[in-house]
Design a protein around this motif. Sequence first.
Motif, PDB file in Angstrom:
ATOM      1  N   VAL A   8       0.802  -1.223   0.000  1.00 42.54           N
ATOM      2  CA  VAL A   8       0.000   0.000   0.000  1.00 42.54           C
ATOM      3  C   VAL A   8       0.839   1.281   0.000  1.00 42.54           C
ATOM      4  O   VAL A   8       0.316   2.354  -0.267  1.00 42.54           O
ATOM      5  CB  VAL A   8      -0.951   0.012   1.221  1.00 42.54           C
ATOM      6  CG1 VAL A   8      -1.985  -1.097   1.098  1.00 42.54           C
ATOM      7  CG2 VAL A   8      -0.184  -0.130   2.540  1.00 42.54           C
ATOM      8  N   TYR A   9       2.154   1.149   0.302  1.00 41.58           N
ATOM      9  CA  TYR A   9       2.976   2.360   0.371  1.00 41.58           C
ATOM     10  C   TYR A   9       4.443   1.945   0.431  1.00 41.58           C
ATOM     11  O   TYR A   9       4.765   0.842   0.880  1.00 41.58           O
ATOM     12  CB  TYR A   9       2.605   3.179   1.621  1.00 41.58           C
ATOM     13  CG  TYR A   9       3.286   4.524   1.736  1.00 41.58           C
ATOM     14  CD1 TYR A   9       3.090   5.501   0.768  1.00 41.58           C
ATOM     15  CD2 TYR A   9       4.115   4.828   2.819  1.00 41.58           C
ATOM     16  CE1 TYR A   9       3.704   6.736   0.869  1.00 41.58           C
ATOM     17  CE2 TYR A   9       4.727   6.067   2.920  1.00 41.58           C
ATOM     18  CZ  TYR A   9       4.515   7.018   1.942  1.00 41.58           C
ATOM     19  OH  TYR A   9       5.118   8.243   2.044  1.00 41.58           O
ATOM     20  N   SER A  10       5.317   2.807  -0.073  1.00 45.74           N
ATOM     21  CA  SER A  10       6.760   2.587   0.020  1.00 45.74           C
ATOM     22  C   SER A  10       7.421   3.867   0.484  1.00 45.74           C
ATOM     23  O   SER A  10       6.903   4.968   0.237  1.00 45.74           O
ATOM     24  CB  SER A  10       7.333   2.162  -1.339  1.00 45.74           C
ATOM     25  OG  SER A  10       6.768   0.939  -1.771  1.00 45.74           O
ATOM     26  N   ALA A  11       8.566   3.738   1.157  1.00 44.48           N
ATOM     27  CA  ALA A  11       9.242   4.923   1.683  1.00 44.48           C
ATOM     28  C   ALA A  11      10.743   4.680   1.736  1.00 44.48           C
ATOM     29  O   ALA A  11      11.206   3.537   1.772  1.00 44.48           O
ATOM     30  CB  ALA A  11       8.711   5.273   3.068  1.00 44.48           C
ATOM     31  N   GLN A  12      11.492   5.776   1.750  1.00 46.63           N
ATOM     32  CA  GLN A  12      12.943   5.757   1.829  1.00 46.63           C
ATOM     33  C   GLN A  12      13.356   5.822   3.298  1.00 46.63           C
ATOM     34  O   GLN A  12      12.967   6.734   4.027  1.00 46.63           O
ATOM     35  CB  GLN A  12      13.479   6.946   1.040  1.00 46.63           C
ATOM     36  CG  GLN A  12      14.918   7.313   1.257  1.00 46.63           C
ATOM     37  CD  GLN A  12      15.886   6.289   0.720  1.00 46.63           C
ATOM     38  OE1 GLN A  12      16.517   5.615   1.527  1.00 46.63           O
ATOM     39  NE2 GLN A  12      16.008   6.162  -0.581  1.00 46.63           N
ATOM     40  N   LEU A  13      14.137   4.830   3.755  1.00 41.36           N
ATOM     41  CA  LEU A  13      14.524   4.761   5.168  1.00 41.36           C
ATOM     42  C   LEU A  13      15.250   6.016   5.642  1.00 41.36           C
ATOM     43  O   LEU A  13      15.035   6.486   6.764  1.00 41.36           O
ATOM     44  CB  LEU A  13      15.419   3.543   5.406  1.00 41.36           C
ATOM     45  CG  LEU A  13      14.727   2.193   5.576  1.00 41.36           C
ATOM     46  CD1 LEU A  13      15.773   1.114   5.775  1.00 41.36           C
ATOM     47  CD2 LEU A  13      13.762   2.225   6.732  1.00 41.36           C
ATOM     48  N   ALA A  14      16.106   6.548   4.797  1.00 42.90           N
ATOM     49  CA  ALA A  14      16.882   7.721   5.202  1.00 42.90           C
ATOM     50  C   ALA A  14      15.996   8.931   5.478  1.00 42.90           C
ATOM     51  O   ALA A  14      16.401   9.858   6.177  1.00 42.90           O
ATOM     52  CB  ALA A  14      17.907   8.060   4.120  1.00 42.90           C
ATOM     53  N   ASP A  15      14.778   8.906   4.947  1.00 42.43           N
ATOM     54  CA  ASP A  15      13.857  10.037   5.133  1.00 42.43           C
ATOM     55  C   ASP A  15      12.836   9.776   6.229  1.00 42.43           C
ATOM     56  O   ASP A  15      11.776  10.404   6.252  1.00 42.43           O
ATOM     57  CB  ASP A  15      13.116  10.330   3.812  1.00 42.43           C
ATOM     58  CG  ASP A  15      14.069  10.756   2.710  1.00 42.43           C
ATOM     59  OD1 ASP A  15      15.144  11.261   3.040  1.00 42.43           O
ATOM     60  OD2 ASP A  15      13.732  10.575   1.526  1.00 42.43           O
ATOM     61  N   LEU A  16      13.140   8.868   7.150  1.00 36.75           N
ATOM     62  CA  LEU A  16      12.182   8.475   8.183  1.00 36.75           C
ATOM     63  C   LEU A  16      11.595   9.678   8.909  1.00 36.75           C
ATOM     64  O   LEU A  16      10.378   9.745   9.144  1.00 36.75           O
ATOM     65  CB  LEU A  16      12.859   7.534   9.182  1.00 36.75           C
ATOM     66  CG  LEU A  16      12.047   7.135  10.417  1.00 36.75           C
ATOM     67  CD1 LEU A  16      10.806   6.362  10.013  1.00 36.75           C
ATOM     68  CD2 LEU A  16      12.892   6.320  11.385  1.00 36.75           C
ATOM     69  N   GLN A  17      12.438  10.643   9.267  1.00 37.68           N
ATOM     70  CA  GLN A  17      11.950  11.810  10.007  1.00 37.68           C
ATOM     71  C   GLN A  17      11.039  12.693   9.158  1.00 37.68           C
ATOM     72  O   GLN A  17      10.326  13.552   9.690  1.00 37.68           O
ATOM     73  CB  GLN A  17      13.142  12.633  10.528  1.00 37.68           C
ATOM     74  CG  GLN A  17      14.093  11.858  11.434  1.00 37.68           C
ATOM     75  CD  GLN A  17      13.407  11.280  12.658  1.00 37.68           C
ATOM     76  OE1 GLN A  17      12.520  11.903  13.223  1.00 37.68           O
ATOM     77  NE2 GLN A  17      13.807  10.083  13.065  1.00 37.68           N
ATOM     78  N   LEU A  18      11.077  12.495   7.839  1.00 42.01           N
ATOM     79  CA  LEU A  18      10.269  13.314   6.936  1.00 42.01           C
ATOM     80  C   LEU A  18       9.015  12.589   6.454  1.00 42.01           C
ATOM     81  O   LEU A  18       8.247  13.151   5.669  1.00 42.01           O
ATOM     82  CB  LEU A  18      11.116  13.729   5.710  1.00 42.01           C
ATOM     83  CG  LEU A  18      12.421  14.471   6.015  1.00 42.01           C
ATOM     84  CD1 LEU A  18      13.186  14.733   4.721  1.00 42.01           C
ATOM     85  CD2 LEU A  18      12.141  15.779   6.744  1.00 42.01           C
ATOM     86  N   TRP A  19       8.828  11.360   6.909  1.00 37.76           N
ATOM     87  CA  TRP A  19       7.653  10.611   6.453  1.00 37.76           C
ATOM     88  C   TRP A  19       6.377  11.348   6.832  1.00 37.76           C
ATOM     89  O   TRP A  19       6.287  11.968   7.913  1.00 37.76           O
ATOM     90  CB  TRP A  19       7.613   9.234   7.095  1.00 37.76           C
ATOM     91  CG  TRP A  19       8.597   8.258   6.519  1.00 37.76           C
ATOM     92  CD1 TRP A  19       9.514   8.484   5.531  1.00 37.76           C
ATOM     93  CD2 TRP A  19       8.783   6.895   6.920  1.00 37.76           C
ATOM     94  NE1 TRP A  19      10.263   7.360   5.301  1.00 37.76           N
ATOM     95  CE2 TRP A  19       9.824   6.369   6.135  1.00 37.76           C
ATOM     96  CE3 TRP A  19       8.169   6.085   7.858  1.00 37.76           C
ATOM     97  CZ2 TRP A  19      10.253   5.054   6.260  1.00 37.76           C
ATOM     98  CZ3 TRP A  19       8.595   4.782   7.989  1.00 37.76           C
ATOM     99  CH2 TRP A  19       9.623   4.268   7.195  1.00 37.76           C
ATOM    100  N   PRO A  20       5.358  11.286   5.985  1.00 37.57           N
ATOM    101  CA  PRO A  20       4.083  11.926   6.315  1.00 37.57           C
ATOM    102  C   PRO A  20       3.295  11.096   7.320  1.00 37.57           C
ATOM    103  O   PRO A  20       3.651   9.947   7.614  1.00 37.57           O
ATOM    104  CB  PRO A  20       3.357  11.954   4.960  1.00 37.57           C
ATOM    105  CG  PRO A  20       3.891  10.743   4.256  1.00 37.57           C
ATOM    106  CD  PRO A  20       5.335  10.637   4.657  1.00 37.57           C
ATOM    107  N   ARG A  21       2.247  11.674   7.849  1.00 33.15           N
ATOM    108  CA  ARG A  21       1.314  10.913   8.673  1.00 33.15           C
ATOM    109  C   ARG A  21       0.542   9.965   7.769  1.00 33.15           C
ATOM    110  O   ARG A  21       0.198  10.315   6.630  1.00 33.15           O
ATOM    111  CB  ARG A  21       0.361  11.860   9.401  1.00 33.15           C
ATOM    112  CG  ARG A  21      -0.479  11.193  10.491  1.00 33.15           C
ATOM    113  CD  ARG A  21      -1.159  12.249  11.358  1.00 33.15           C
ATOM    114  NE  ARG A  21      -2.192  12.959  10.626  1.00 33.15           N
ATOM    115  CZ  ARG A  21      -3.499  12.813  10.842  1.00 33.15           C
ATOM    116  NH1 ARG A  21      -3.927  11.984  11.776  1.00 33.15           N
ATOM    117  NH2 ARG A  21      -4.372  13.503  10.153  1.00 33.15           N
ATOM    118  N   VAL A  22       0.304   8.760   8.262  1.00 30.91           N
ATOM    119  CA  VAL A  22      -0.382   7.733   7.474  1.00 30.91           C
ATOM    120  C   VAL A  22      -1.780   7.508   8.040  1.00 30.91           C
ATOM    121  O   VAL A  22      -1.944   7.344   9.252  1.00 30.91           O
ATOM    122  CB  VAL A  22       0.413   6.410   7.492  1.00 30.91           C
ATOM    123  CG1 VAL A  22      -0.392   5.275   6.871  1.00 30.91           C
ATOM    124  CG2 VAL A  22       1.736   6.584   6.756  1.00 30.91           C
TER     125      VAL A  22
END
Length: 314
Positions: free
Chosen positions: A131-145
């Motif tokens: 349902v979603y993918s994200a870059q680990l290095a950007d963890l602090q920048l992840w949006p609310r899910v």
Amino acid sequence: MKYKLGDFVRFVDEKMEGFVTRIIDEQMIGVTGEDDFEIPVLATKVTLVHGYKSPGTEVTNAGNETEIPQAEFKTKGIYLGVVPDAKANSVVHFNLINDTSFQLLATLTTDKQVFKGEYAGIIAPDASAKVYSAQLADLQLWPRVLVNVLFYTTQNIEAPGPLTFADKFKAKDFSGTKKNLPVINQQGWLIRLDEPEMVIDAQKLKESFFKSAEEKVTITKPSREVDLHIEKLRDDYQFINSAEILNVQLAHFNKSLDAAIVHQLPDVIFIHGAGNGTLRNEIHKALGKHPKVQTFMDAQKEKFGYGATRVVLK
């Protein structure tokens, strides 16, 4: 943007290929090749390699709903399973796991000042969907899910009310050890979206009223060599900053030192590494004023260099 994190792409003008590991903007993406070096490139300069499916991104489907005996009908078990991409290690995939006997109508939306629909679909019983993918290095920048789920079955079973889950993930959410995830049978982090039904054990409840006020505390005897390298202490060390890493290491040092004193060990070696010397200095500072420490020194320089300290206890 037609590309997603984890897609396998080939460069149009060069004999190169790799995985999409970053979405920079609507025109630019980051592609990581076999050398683990990420290259920013225009999205128009690459093309999808068809037929490749990244492990952990497959959608499993149990097919048409089959009749399940009421006693075996599972009403609980909705999870988000976070799985690292097997090829692009800097990317993780979120899988919505349906370990129930209901069909799910599910949506996932991200909220980063702007709402964006990421997924909508039907997930069969004992099935999952990426349902979603994200870059680990950007963890602090992840949006609310935000996840919304409706339950459905053709059987004579009362469906639960709608399930709503909303969270902005932090490093602590991935502090636990990876485990084998249900349904998709891969190693990853498991986040439960529904709560299991609380079962009250009458006998245990009764025993709790008669429990002794003083409970025996068992302290495990430590090894004579205690390794304080963060990768030995936490599986999620790549998610936490240097200050948190130091706190984890010092907490383990203090716990191991106390255990060594309780078990009356004559000495113990703490392997802290050379590094920038911060951890070594903090340990030596604590040892210098500890009433149960007789002396301490660099341990076996031929084996550890300046990366370990031997503590002699009183």
